[in-house]
Design a protein around this motif. Sequence first.
Motif, PDB file in Angstrom:
ATOM      1  N   UNK A 739      24.728  36.321  28.558  1.00  0.00           N
ATOM      2  CA  UNK A 739      24.712  36.382  27.099  1.00  0.00           C
ATOM      3  C   UNK A 739      23.339  36.017  26.554  1.00  0.00           C
ATOM      4  N   UNK A 740      22.676  35.047  27.186  1.00  0.00           N
ATOM      5  CA  UNK A 740      21.359  34.623  26.742  1.00  0.00           C
ATOM      6  C   UNK A 740      20.308  35.712  26.979  1.00  0.00           C
ATOM      7  N   UNK A 741      20.311  36.327  28.170  1.00  0.00           N
ATOM      8  CA  UNK A 741      19.299  37.341  28.501  1.00  0.00           C
ATOM      9  C   UNK A 741      19.496  38.612  27.679  1.00  0.00           C
ATOM     10  N   UNK A 742      20.748  39.034  27.523  1.00  0.00           N
ATOM     11  CA  UNK A 742      21.023  40.286  26.829  1.00  0.00           C
ATOM     12  C   UNK A 742      21.170  40.117  25.331  1.00  0.00           C
ATOM     13  N   UNK A 743      21.139  38.837  24.870  1.00  0.00           N
ATOM     14  CA  UNK A 743      21.263  38.534  23.439  1.00  0.00           C
ATOM     15  C   UNK A 743      22.555  39.155  22.895  1.00  0.00           C
ATOM     16  N   UNK A 744      23.656  38.859  23.573  1.00  0.00           N
ATOM     17  CA  UNK A 744      24.947  39.414  23.183  1.00  0.00           C
ATOM     18  C   UNK A 744      26.042  38.473  23.645  1.00  0.00           C
ATOM     19  N   UNK A 745      27.250  38.646  23.121  1.00  0.00           N
ATOM     20  CA  UNK A 745      28.395  37.918  23.627  1.00  0.00           C
ATOM     21  C   UNK A 745      28.807  38.536  24.958  1.00  0.00           C
ATOM     22  N   UNK A 746      29.324  37.697  25.881  1.00  0.00           N
ATOM     23  CA  UNK A 746      29.698  38.210  27.193  1.00  0.00           C
ATOM     24  C   UNK A 746      30.989  37.555  27.657  1.00  0.00           C
ATOM     25  N   UNK A 747      31.771  38.267  28.457  1.00  0.00           N
ATOM     26  CA  UNK A 747      32.985  37.750  29.069  1.00  0.00           C
ATOM     27  C   UNK A 747      33.081  38.267  30.499  1.00  0.00           C
ATOM     28  N   UNK A 748      33.709  37.458  31.357  1.00  0.00           N
ATOM     29  CA  UNK A 748      34.017  37.881  32.726  1.00  0.00           C
ATOM     30  C   UNK A 748      35.520  37.760  32.912  1.00  0.00           C
ATOM     31  N   UNK A 749      36.155  38.853  33.336  1.00  0.00           N
ATOM     32  CA  UNK A 749      37.597  38.847  33.593  1.00  0.00           C
ATOM     33  C   UNK A 749      37.817  38.840  35.100  1.00  0.00           C
ATOM     34  N   UNK A 750      38.680  37.917  35.544  1.00  0.00           N
ATOM     35  CA  UNK A 750      38.919  37.753  36.973  1.00  0.00           C
ATOM     36  C   UNK A 750      40.416  37.877  37.254  1.00  0.00           C
ATOM     37  N   UNK A 751      40.758  38.740  38.256  1.00  0.00           N
ATOM     38  CA  UNK A 751      42.152  38.916  38.617  1.00  0.00           C
ATOM     39  C   UNK A 751      42.743  37.646  39.229  1.00  0.00           C
ATOM     40  N   UNK A 752      44.062  37.424  39.002  1.00  0.00           N
ATOM     41  CA  UNK A 752      44.750  36.239  39.523  1.00  0.00           C
ATOM     42  C   UNK A 752      45.491  36.624  40.796  1.00  0.00           C
ATOM     43  N   UNK A 753      45.170  35.997  41.941  1.00  0.00           N
ATOM     44  CA  UNK A 753      45.854  36.346  43.195  1.00  0.00           C
ATOM     45  C   UNK A 753      47.324  35.914  43.165  1.00  0.00           C
ATOM     46  N   UNK A 754      48.180  36.757  43.743  1.00  0.00           N
ATOM     47  CA  UNK A 754      49.599  36.455  43.922  1.00  0.00           C
ATOM     48  C   UNK A 754      49.964  36.772  45.363  1.00  0.00           C
ATOM     49  N   UNK A 755      51.249  36.498  45.716  1.00  0.00           N
ATOM     50  CA  UNK A 755      51.689  36.773  47.081  1.00  0.00           C
ATOM     51  C   UNK A 755      51.645  38.281  47.384  1.00  0.00           C
ATOM     52  N   UNK A 756      51.907  39.097  46.386  1.00  0.00           N
ATOM     53  CA  UNK A 756      51.923  40.552  46.606  1.00  0.00           C
ATOM     54  C   UNK A 756      50.590  41.224  46.368  1.00  0.00           C
ATOM     55  N   UNK A 757      49.537  40.464  46.073  1.00  0.00           N
ATOM     56  CA  UNK A 757      48.231  41.067  45.807  1.00  0.00           C
ATOM     57  C   UNK A 757      47.600  40.448  44.583  1.00  0.00           C
ATOM     58  N   UNK A 758      47.292  41.269  43.553  1.00  0.00           N
ATOM     59  CA  UNK A 758      46.691  40.807  42.310  1.00  0.00           C
ATOM     60  C   UNK A 758      47.694  41.009  41.191  1.00  0.00           C
ATOM     61  N   UNK A 759      47.795  40.048  40.327  1.00  0.00           N
ATOM     62  CA  UNK A 759      48.713  40.165  39.194  1.00  0.00           C
ATOM     63  C   UNK A 759      48.334  41.346  38.307  1.00  0.00           C
ATOM     64  N   UNK A 760      49.334  42.092  37.863  1.00  0.00           N
ATOM     65  CA  UNK A 760      49.081  43.296  37.067  1.00  0.00           C
ATOM     66  C   UNK A 760      49.086  43.020  35.572  1.00  0.00           C
ATOM     67  N   UNK A 761      49.557  41.856  35.142  1.00  0.00           N
ATOM     68  CA  UNK A 761      49.691  41.630  33.698  1.00  0.00           C
ATOM     69  C   UNK A 761      48.945  40.386  33.212  1.00  0.00           C
ATOM     70  N   UNK A 762      48.211  39.690  34.084  1.00  0.00           N
ATOM     71  CA  UNK A 762      47.467  38.508  33.660  1.00  0.00           C
ATOM     72  C   UNK A 762      46.092  38.471  34.327  1.00  0.00           C
ATOM     73  N   UNK A 763      45.072  37.969  33.543  1.00  0.00           N
ATOM     74  CA  UNK A 763      43.723  37.796  34.047  1.00  0.00           C
ATOM     75  C   UNK A 763      43.198  36.437  33.589  1.00  0.00           C
ATOM     76  N   UNK A 764      42.208  35.957  34.309  1.00  0.00           N
ATOM     77  CA  UNK A 764      41.489  34.757  33.875  1.00  0.00           C
ATOM     78  C   UNK A 764      40.198  35.196  33.202  1.00  0.00           C
ATOM     79  N   UNK A 765      39.908  34.679  31.981  1.00  0.00           N
ATOM     80  CA  UNK A 765      38.735  35.093  31.209  1.00  0.00           C
ATOM     81  C   UNK A 765      37.762  33.930  31.063  1.00  0.00           C
ATOM     82  N   UNK A 766      36.456  34.228  31.304  1.00  0.00           N
ATOM     83  CA  UNK A 766      35.388  33.258  31.105  1.00  0.00           C
ATOM     84  C   UNK A 766      34.506  33.778  29.987  1.00  0.00           C
ATOM     85  N   UNK A 767      34.411  33.032  28.869  1.00  0.00           N
ATOM     86  CA  UNK A 767      33.730  33.493  27.662  1.00  0.00           C
ATOM     87  C   UNK A 767      32.404  32.757  27.514  1.00  0.00           C
TER      88      UNK A 767
END
Length: 772
Positions: A739-767
């Motif tokens: 966000x600092x270098x690009x002079x913009x707001x930024x977010x990173x979305x990360x998938x949540x691991x489950x027993x069957x793989x990656x959750x299809x309806x939830x993500x972890x967001x870093x703002x």
Amino acid sequence: RMLSALSSMVGVLHENMSRNRIISDSDSGRPWGSIEEAVTSIKQTVKQAANVHTVGVLFYEANTHCFWTLTPPNLKKDPTSSKYLRVSATDFPMGYVLEKKCALHFPAKGSSLSEREVIEMRLLARKFLPPQFDLESLLLVPMFSQGDLVSVLLLLNKHNMSGPFDSYVEKTAQHFAAQWGARLASTLFEERTRAEIHKLKVTFQALPAMVMSPGLEDVLCRLGVYVADLLGAEVCWVMMADKRGVFQVVLHEGVEPVRVDAVDAGLSGEAARRKETIVVEDAEADDRHCEWLGTKANLRIRSVMCAPIFMGEVGDDDGEREVLGVIQVMNKVGEVAQFSDTDADQLEQLCPLASNLIENTRSLGELETLQEDVKISFERRNLIVSETASLHEVGSTRGLLSRSRRLARSLLGARDCTIFLVGYDRDKMFELRDDLREQSYYEEQLGIVGYVIKNGKAVLYDADNTDPSIADLFHKDVDQRGATTAVSSLLCVPLRDEEGTVIGAWHLCNCVDRRAFRDEDAELLLTLGRHLVEALRNEGSLSKMLECNRRLRDCVALADPAERLHQISQGLKRVIVAERVNVFVRSGQAMVASDELTGQDIVIPIGQGYVGRCGNSENRSAVIMGNINKDSLFRPSVDGRSDIQIQHALYVPVLNHSGQTMLVIEVLNKISAPFDPSDVLVTEIMGANALDAVESQSEHVHLEEARRQALQLLTSVQYLYPVNSDADSILNSAVTQMAHVLKAKARIYLGIPTEGGISEDQWTCYDSEGSA
């Protein structure tokens, strides 16, 4: 009992007397009026005299070795059925009668027939008997005239009775056969005589019409109809061959000719190659047959006869004579379905007539064309004299080029016209377009245009008939550029200056009347070219364009866009010979230029002063101010420049592809002469290149910014991975740095691991703003 026996004897006696009376009445000896009358009379007579159910008369045709008769009425299922029924003379039982020249019975006493012969006999009977009847008895009796077989009398089944024929039936048939052989021969002779007379009438009626036909295509159509009628065929095509072996044929009257290579023309191509007549009984079974033409003509081709048409005298050796074309006759109609040797002889005799007709029609057409060309040439030269004077009166280069192209198209009947000029170092060329700001500079001298510029020779190109060495020169990107459709004909003529040096070329495509260009067209275009060059020189545009082109050579080679823009402005100042040239570039709502002397920016808001008004995208025209100090709109604070007293000025807007004014080129104080349209022309050309430089500079700035951001990210990588941090801390740090270098707001979305793989309806967001 005696009375019953007497009654039977009286009945038989009455029947025999009736039959003898029929026999005596039928023996008149005179020929019948027609084949139809003969067949009808024979059938009625035999049925009454011999009590026979079905009677047929099969005539023998020695030329084609087959038998034929009129199709029985019960076999005509629709009006399109053939009038004639044909039987092979090689199959049993007709081949047996022809070979043995004797009668044949079925069933026969004391002789046995093979199973195959019985089947063939039943197949023959099926052609005449109604579907509900089976063969019970058959009798074939030959009829002769002067020892030659004329026909065969066919008797099938008793009438209202079953079983084999009685002996008196054969005797009756033999008696009739002896009497009718000569009569049938006479009837056939009279019928064929009438057919020959009809052919003569056809010839006398067709020849004057063919001789008086207005054109070659009409002659070929009439000739085809005449040959088909003369030889008793359904259709006849007369195919013309050109020097490259391509056939042209009119499949139907009133339609455009079809072109086909000799190798794809089937039997006609084979006849032309072998230079001999070809006769095929079953075209569909012949590998050489061309089904494509028949399909295109909506015609099923069965029997075919092809004969080559030679150019030259009849006495010449056919092997040495040039093939002018081929006559292809299709689908024999009449008594027999195959073409005979007699038909082939007649077709070969017609070929010299066809050759003379074609050559005479061509000669007459060439004479008429020559007369028309002389007339058109005279009219064109008068038009050149009257129109070229107006070229010298045109007020602008754009108008001069536009009128010259229009005049060339109208004079020569061309759809498209392009003008090329030689480039700065004579190994390049460029095209003069209506929009002079879109010139195609720095082209290699390729294609037919390049050949003409290098060699100074005019080229006439015809896609259908051109020297292969010229055809190989054709370059799609160059020679088809100005054409709105595929190039079928082309004329390219050099443009020369007063010293005879080639300085460019005319390029004309596709005649409106679909003819090829001719030598006289090239001569007229050369004359028009001399007037065009003189008009360009008088207007001053030509020398300025060439000088402009030369200076652009050095500018294009510069890698730095800013330096390139500076060199363009300096080059324009030298071409026009002016005191100063400023290039204003749009920057937001203002036009900005760098002062040539001080290096400071000159900023003029959009809409103010001459530059600002030209910067408004609604104003697309150049402005020439002859005496700027007397203009009421002149504002010294906006329009004035440091260290120069402005007397007259030129302002030219340059638009991008979206129609927005991106540049305004200001040219101040032309030395020794006022501004003229040629100055506007070269300013527009240089302006188009200046716009490229500005756009390149903008791209360069964007690339530098991207490079700076990438370097900043690389240098900050060490802060993304603290030694004792967990994953959440690393990701929060990364999104903050981006966000600092690009002079913009930024977010990173990360998938949540489950027993069957990656959750299809939830993500972890870093703002980047710290919210999770």
